[in-house]
Design an enzyme around this catalytic site. Structure first.
Site, PDB file in Angstrom:
ATOM      1  N   GLY A 216      -2.890  -7.642   4.119  1.00  0.00           N
ATOM      2  CA  GLY A 216      -4.194  -7.153   4.547  1.00  0.00           C
ATOM      3  C   GLY A 216      -4.991  -8.118   5.397  1.00  0.00           C
ATOM      4  O   GLY A 216      -5.717  -7.705   6.311  1.00  0.00           O
TER       5      GLY A 216
ATOM      6  N   ARG B 281     -11.441  -9.452  -3.819  1.00  0.00           N
ATOM      7  CA  ARG B 281     -10.834  -9.486  -2.483  1.00  0.00           C
ATOM      8  C   ARG B 281     -10.566  -8.055  -1.992  1.00  0.00           C
ATOM      9  O   ARG B 281     -10.136  -7.194  -2.735  1.00  0.00           O
ATOM     10  CB  ARG B 281      -9.532 -10.285  -2.542  1.00  0.00           C
ATOM     11  N   VAL B 282     -10.819  -7.823  -0.710  1.00  0.00           N
ATOM     12  CA  VAL B 282     -10.519  -6.537  -0.096  1.00  0.00           C
ATOM     13  C   VAL B 282      -9.597  -6.775   1.095  1.00  0.00           C
ATOM     14  O   VAL B 282      -9.864  -7.660   1.927  1.00  0.00           O
ATOM     15  CB  VAL B 282     -11.808  -5.823   0.360  1.00  0.00           C
ATOM     16  N   GLY B 283      -8.510  -6.008   1.187  1.00  0.00           N
ATOM     17  CA  GLY B 283      -7.595  -6.103   2.321  1.00  0.00           C
ATOM     18  C   GLY B 283      -7.910  -5.044   3.361  1.00  0.00           C
ATOM     19  O   GLY B 283      -9.043  -4.559   3.481  1.00  0.00           O
ATOM     20  N   ASP B 284      -6.898  -4.644   4.100  1.00  0.00           N
ATOM     21  CA  ASP B 284      -7.098  -3.709   5.211  1.00  0.00           C
ATOM     22  C   ASP B 284      -7.200  -2.241   4.787  1.00  0.00           C
ATOM     23  O   ASP B 284      -7.792  -1.412   5.496  1.00  0.00           O
ATOM     24  CB  ASP B 284      -5.920  -3.824   6.182  1.00  0.00           C
TER      25      ASP B 284
ATOM     26  N   THR C 270       0.814  -1.209   0.000  1.00  0.00           N
ATOM     27  CA  THR C 270       0.000   0.000   0.000  1.00  0.00           C
ATOM     28  C   THR C 270       0.854   1.268   0.000  1.00  0.00           C
ATOM     29  O   THR C 270       2.014   1.211   0.370  1.00  0.00           O
ATOM     30  CB  THR C 270      -0.754  -0.043   1.349  1.00  0.00           C
TER      31      THR C 270
ATOM     32  N   THR D 145       0.342  -0.754   6.775  1.00  0.00           N
ATOM     33  CA  THR D 145       0.799  -1.349   5.518  1.00  0.00           C
ATOM     34  C   THR D 145       1.273  -2.767   5.817  1.00  0.00           C
ATOM     35  O   THR D 145       1.856  -3.028   6.868  1.00  0.00           O
ATOM     36  CB  THR D 145       1.919  -0.504   4.875  1.00  0.00           C
ATOM     37  N   GLY D 146       1.007  -3.681   4.896  1.00  0.00           N
ATOM     38  CA  GLY D 146       1.394  -5.064   5.102  1.00  0.00           C
ATOM     39  C   GLY D 146       0.343  -5.991   4.521  1.00  0.00           C
ATOM     40  O   GLY D 146      -0.464  -5.590   3.680  1.00  0.00           O
TER      41      GLY D 146
HETATM   42  N1  GLY Z   1      -2.292  -3.963   2.708  1.00  0.00           N
HETATM   43  C1  GLY Z   1      -2.810  -4.035   1.413  1.00  0.00           C
HETATM   44  C2  GLY Z   1      -3.611  -5.212   1.170  1.00  0.00           C
HETATM   45  O1  GLY Z   1      -3.376  -6.255   1.770  1.00  0.00           O
HETATM   46  O2  GLY Z   1      -4.490  -5.150   0.353  1.00  0.00           O
END
Ligand code: GLY
Length: 257
Positions: free
Chosen positions: A193, A168-171, A140, A190-191
């Site tokens: 998700g 798919r959705v991350g953090d 990110t 960041t990392g």
């Molecule tokens: N941190 C970004 C994601 O995993 O989508």
């Protein structure tokens, strides 16, 4: 008058070679803050620059999904209680601006084709995003800032992790895991998700006591070192910091830096 500050990051897992775009982002944000501009304008300018940098995983450089598509997530929020979040949008080189467009709407989160349809109605630029095949630098970009009036803002943007399924959705676009903001602190993560979301990372850091350094260290300590994770933060009392358990292009600008 509050001392303005901005922190920008280019993603956990990225190396120093990806630093120039992060420096350019912080310089642009600082140019706004140092001439009396708002924290919101500063983080938007900063994240737009990082979305336009093809080596960073956001906007133009968004990593591809398993089916080859590029679906982007972005979020913006302010310390006076405004939120905009966009998830899995396509054909949108700068999703952070679409997210910002939701700050003053009666709805604050839009996903997928619905998000793009709304962006079309509002006139946000539409263009194919080629994206990146890079298997590395999965992460990110993000920025947090405080302006001379004491308003804080956070903006995040990502293409997600390489090869994840469509949809798919991350953090990154999630208030709680991927970012947090209140009257006292602004945070962006960041990392990976999935791990960050399960840990509800930014909210857990926000409710810690102690210095910002101690709070970010606590957040990083929640993860096995094999899981890439980083955090940036700013507090209303004048702390600004970034921390990660891996490489993290980072830039901080204030009157002293
Ligand atoms: N941190 C970004 C994601 O995993 O989508």
């Amino acid at each position: 008058m509050v001392t303005p500050m901005i922190v920008c990051h280019g993603g956990a897992g990225h190396s120093a070679k990806d630093q120039p775009g992060v420096d350019a982002a912080a310089d642009a944000g600082w140019g706004i803050l140092s001439t009396g501009g708002s924290a919101l304008d500063a983080v938007l300018a900063a994240v737009e620059i990082m979305e336009n940098d093809p080596v960073l995983n956001a906007g133009t450089g968004g990593r591809k999904r398993a089916d080859g598509s590029v679906q982007l997530d972005a979020a913006v929020a302010t310390s006076d209680g405004k939120l905009g979040s966009i998830m899995a949008i396509e054909d949108t080189p700068n999703p952070v601006h679409v997210a910002a467009g939701l700050l003053n709407e009666p709805y604050h989160i839009l996903v997928g084709q619905g998000a793009r349809d709304w962006a079309d109605q509002q006139g946000y630029p539409k263009a194919k995003v080629e994206g990146s095949d890079s298997p590395s630098g999965n992460d990110t970009v993000g920025s947090v800032a405080i302006d001379e009036n004491g308003l804080m803002a956070v903006a995040t943007s990502t293409g997600g992790c390489t090869g994840r399924p469509r949809g798919r959705v991350g953090d990154t676009p999630l208030w709680g895991p991927g970012f947090w903001i209140d009257e006292e602190v602004a945070l962006a993560a960041t990392g990976i998700g999935e791990d960050i979301t399960i840990k509800m990372l930014c909210h857990r850091v926000a409710i810690q006591t102690g210095t910002l350094q101690q709070r970010l260290e606590y957040g990083i300590s929640l993860f096995d070192p094999s899981i890439e994770v980083g955090l940036i933060g700013i507090t209303a009392k004048g702390e600004a910091l970034g921390l990660a358990n891996t490489g993290l292009p980072l830039a901080i600008r204030s009157v002293n830096q």
